[in-house]
Design a protein around this motif. Structure first.
Motif, mmCIF file in Angstrom:
data_model
loop_
_atom_site.group_PDB
_atom_site.id
_atom_site.type_symbol
_atom_site.label_atom_id
_atom_site.label_comp_id
_atom_site.label_asym_id
_atom_site.label_seq_id
_atom_site.Cartn_x
_atom_site.Cartn_y
_atom_site.Cartn_z
ATOM 1 N N TYR B 162 0.785 -1.199 0.072
ATOM 2 C CA TYR B 162 0.127 0.027 0.021
ATOM 3 C C TYR B 162 0.833 1.312 -0.205
ATOM 4 N N THR B 164 1.238 5.290 -0.800
ATOM 5 C CA THR B 164 0.897 7.034 -0.887
ATOM 6 C C THR B 164 1.991 7.522 -1.438
ATOM 7 N N GLY B 165 1.927 8.334 -2.479
ATOM 8 C CA GLY B 165 3.041 9.308 -2.991
ATOM 9 C C GLY B 165 2.664 10.584 -3.207
ATOM 10 N N ILE B 166 3.395 11.620 -3.061
ATOM 11 C CA ILE B 166 3.170 12.913 -3.315
ATOM 12 C C ILE B 166 4.215 13.523 -4.177
ATOM 13 N N ALA B 191 -5.991 14.277 -4.345
ATOM 14 C CA ALA B 191 -5.273 12.915 -5.020
ATOM 15 C C ALA B 191 -5.795 12.904 -6.532
ATOM 16 N N THR B 194 -6.128 7.561 -8.640
ATOM 17 C CA THR B 194 -5.942 6.750 -7.600
ATOM 18 C C THR B 194 -6.249 5.324 -8.031
ATOM 19 N N LEU B 195 -5.273 4.633 -7.523
ATOM 20 C CA LEU B 195 -5.010 3.057 -7.986
ATOM 21 C C LEU B 195 -5.067 2.939 -9.459
ATOM 22 N N LYS B 196 -4.985 3.931 -10.166
ATOM 23 C CA LYS B 196 -4.830 3.783 -11.671
ATOM 24 C C LYS B 196 -3.668 4.372 -12.245
ATOM 25 N N ASN B 218 -1.358 -1.133 -4.532
ATOM 26 C CA ASN B 218 -2.170 -0.280 -4.310
ATOM 27 C C ASN B 218 -1.540 1.294 -4.044
ATOM 28 N N VAL B 220 -1.851 5.238 -4.199
ATOM 29 C CA VAL B 220 -2.682 6.567 -4.066
ATOM 30 C C VAL B 220 -1.616 7.687 -4.456
ATOM 31 N N TRP B 222 -0.823 11.587 -4.758
ATOM 32 C CA TRP B 222 -1.399 12.982 -4.474
ATOM 33 C C TRP B 222 -0.654 13.955 -5.095
#
Lengths: 328, 328, 328, 328
Positions: B162, B164-166, B191, B194-196, B218, B220, B222
């Motif tokens: 899982y 998350t990246g910004i 975001a 997301t997921l794509k 997975n 997400v 940002w």
């Protein structure tokens, strides 16, 4: 049109008015139609005008901070975590006074002498709050993450949750620290309290009471390079269709004035300087991501405290909270 | 001290020099000891000096953009995604020319006529890159996330990830869009994809080749309110001890000049304006979080392209890449 | 307490509601106690909900933009400069309608058919505004600079003025331009329209009417790396003592609800998201510097328009303008 | 190509290496071809690795800070203002050592025992600097404002100057202060030391030596909401034509590698992370405005110190200063 109404005015005091959440309460209560601010308490800044600490309050509120609390109808505690309980022990408060604690002393265990603090998330506890004399205001991340997950929890759909959240610098308070130095923080991103944020227990206690079975919440908080706001993305597995999840959320929050479920992209500035929470859900295969955004000082702290006060006093829930968004 | 050395000078050209990654290559190559920039190609800005588009380049590089490519030893393609292949078809390049594509045309499938593009992540493909004539430079998020996960993948420890990246606004290129408008983006978080995100396939193709078994990622992404940099946090389950994971990472990157595994907190600005990646791992129970930070235009694009060029040409890997960090 | 009052409700419409100043008016009027918004006019976005353009307005105002204006009591024109006159010619408005133009069509010459636009700076024209049916709302820099200089002008103390001002990106409107691209503007400062800003004429016309003799205003505007607000510093020569200047300013603004003269340091965020102007004067030898700060979208545009409406309608001057400062 | 050259290596030490200008010197000297850093001195952080204080320096410089200075060829003093003199008294330095002071102890009066500190603005004192053993590095604002005004001063064209300047937060150093708190400074603008900035004397001393007659400089410094850089606009009266002024500036700086006069609009980010100064002149009637931009930590401090070292040691003036602009 002729209006005849009896406007109720209640007195209020703020303990710890010199901090960010305390001063934000002043900004809200100064314009609240039913509240008369009686005193602003601060040990460290006693004798100073609040508008000297926060010049934006000039002409809005120019009260002098005091270390002598008075009897009031409504008392807000805006103290550092773990100091509210001590303060109440040293400064006993009448049973009839509504006490709203913005710290975390009573969130996990609300019993304190004759008082029983109700967890102040209106979207789950509105009925109890309407009768409450003691309210434990939720944490900022705890508010955003619970609002993002509650409808799923209510259906028992949560097992494993992966959440990343980013917070503005006001979340760290006004003390000068290396990580709140402008030179360091501007244009910077960093993680802190990875998997160990103190709000996780608070979130799980509430979610589990809904969800019935065990939930694991893996929460990675980030420091953001902005001052106000929290944005969170929570990833979960579920085979419920996106349209059904959206319907579930719309139904859950149908009567809530401050929570808005959007099917379009949301962003943090939609809620900055408001008491609102916006939520958006996206899905791909059996993975759903729930985004949520709040203003950490308002829905995440002082705004929610006013909302809880309104509910407990029987006033309009959005009284004093029709705030112009900053938007840009 | 007396030095006698034969300094090799090779010619280079940039296709799409008018964009962010193209101009960033100019900033790097202008000071590279072994490279002589021969032409900067741009169809839309042909006839304009690069330093008129990017005034920071005044006195550093004042070449005029041209729509007439020449023969060079090294050719960089900095075109929008999906345009590199077409460009090469319409502008045949000698087999002996080193072609480095910063787009995504050859990342998943590198075969193209006589050429076979090697995936240009030096930390996994250094040997092949040292003999390569065709290099597919990785995507920015793909670089950060792979570097964060490779040591675990190599041990077959990845199943569910899982992340998350910004990312900074330069990741969105120089086109004017609603989401790159300063008024919208300043102090904002949102975001997207997301997921794509298109980099997921690229990441999985590489990780799976190491990990052997299936991985689900997975992701997400940002949008951040800064211009340069990527920060990612990847959460995985593993019962390997933190000290062993740290050792694993230290060993894996022991010989890599641009990847640094830290046991202390990392932050984005440690790497801004450098070609470096910093990684930190934290653990709680059986959950590990791997943080990684890069500059999206350098290690995430043009810096890595120069690193790949250095490897392919047999030069020092950090030649032209000893960049002063912006730090503040 | 029992209140008996007759609350007056007037209808209002906004021409050009899709821009920044138009949407900011919606944010203000949605909560104004005496105004009922009847229509939001936009040719380009007709048929779209205002809350789809500005999602922060969700639940606050969800009206659909229309290209069919209706008859209303109060009409706000939020059009690009030079378009208000044309609009009024093509869409005749009843004489009894209060028209407030936020553009610059009527600032220098207010005569238009039966109408005579009064320059809407309440701090100088309150009496005329209280009887006005046509109001030319001042420009944003013009507001800040005039408020900084008026008390000196009134005493005939101005001859040569050197002003530098910095403005947030919302001053440039919502169109996408190179200078409003986040990548360019973040952390950047630049000058524009040096000595030639269109507000100079507007400022001088007002100041000279007070000052009696010639004034020269050398104004250097800068683009700032923030979204909301204007900060100006104006340098003048005078042998009047600082304490006397302060007294002069205090007296001049004694009855003004939105102008505050401070003897302590001021900063821009003291006024962001409010309709206020803060002023501070410093002196060294015979040189005085007057600093002033406003929110360019509020006191510099839409907030002042509401203030003018309140005055013209005989309502409380701060009605609908008790805005919570964003402060942080 | 065959190169035969004798590369000279000199030893250097930094006193006060733990501050911003000290650490920035480390970033520069670590890659300087002729310098071998021998020690980093800090009383307060002795025993700590510089890369623990500034993690961006990991792998670039991992020296341990010491409180034991050694003999070196080149000594940089990066102490708080007023501490350099004391340090030199307590820690005598060989006459043959090149001492470069980044503080303001020797800028107005350079005599100190056997030493005579030359004011280190290369654009006016290059010849003296090439023989100097003691150099007083100019202040940051002093550098930008002098470079903006020198060509006019040389022609005796200056009488009254009105300058506004804005500086990044690094100018305030690393100490935690209310005005360097991220929550306060983000998106904020404020004035400080109005008409009383300590650099005014330094600027006038130099300008007057050129201009011959009296100059009055009215300088209003602002705090900016960014970390690196200074932008100044100076307004003067002159009847010299703009084209002649431009020619004057072009001629004055013709041989200067780090000063660039532009006829197009300049902005701050053109020079961030470089040792360059860009200047642009605009004119309207008899009023001219000269804009200038530098990086306050480089051309305004540590970069200029390296430039001065290069000149004094007879090395290429831009040695170690071919820095990649951050640009975005």
């Amino acid at each position: 049109m002729i209006e005849i109404k009896q406007k109720e005015i209640k007195t209020a005091g703020i303990i710890g008015a010199n901090g960010y959440t305390g001063s934000e309460l002043v900004r809200l209560l100064a314009f609240h139609p039913n509240v008369s601010l009686r005193f602003l308490y601060s040990r460290s800044n006693s004798g100073t005008k609040i508008s000297d600490l926060y010049p934006d309050l000039t002409t809005i509120c120019e009260m002098v901070l005091t270390d002598q609390p008075e009897e009031v109808d409504i008392l807000f505690l805006c103290l550092p975590h773990k100091e509210s309980k001590n303060w109440l022990i040293q400064n006993p408060v009448k049973d009839s006074t509504l006490v709203i604690d913005l710290g975390n002393d009573f969130r996990l265990d609300g019993s304190f002498g004759n008082r029983n603090f109700i967890y102040g998330l209106p979207e789950i506890n509105k009925k109890q709050l309407s009768r409450a004399k003691s309210i434990a205001n939720p944490g900022c991340f705890a508010t955003a993450i619970q609002l993002a997950l509650l409808p799923l929890a209510q259906k028992g759909l949560l097992t494993e949750v992966y959440t990343t959240g980013i917070t503005g610098s006001t979340g760290a308070g006004q003390s000068l620290q290396a990580t709140t130095h402008f030179t360091w923080r501007n244009d910077n991103i960093s993680a802190y309290k990875t998997l160990k944020h103190q709000h996780v227990d608070e979130i799980l206690q509430q979610l589990v009471s809904f969800n019935k079975n065990q939930i694991s919440l893996n929460f990675v908080p980030w420091r953001g390079d902005f001052t106000r706001g929290i944005f969170t993305s929570s990833t979960v597995k579920t085979d419920v269709e996106l349209s059904d999840i959206n319907q579930l959320y719309q139904d859950f929050y149908a009567d809530e004035p401050f929570v808005k479920v959007s099917e379009k992209a949301i962003d943090l500035k939609q809620v900055v300087n408001t008491n609102r929470c916006v939520i958006q859900i996206e899905k791909c295969g059996d993975v759903a991501v729930i985004h949520a955004a709040i203003d950490n000082l308002l829905k995440g702290a002082s705004g929610q405290a006013v909302q809880n006060m309104n509910i407990a006093m029987g006033w309009e829930e959005n009284s004093g909270l029709n705030l112009k968004p900053v938007a840009f």
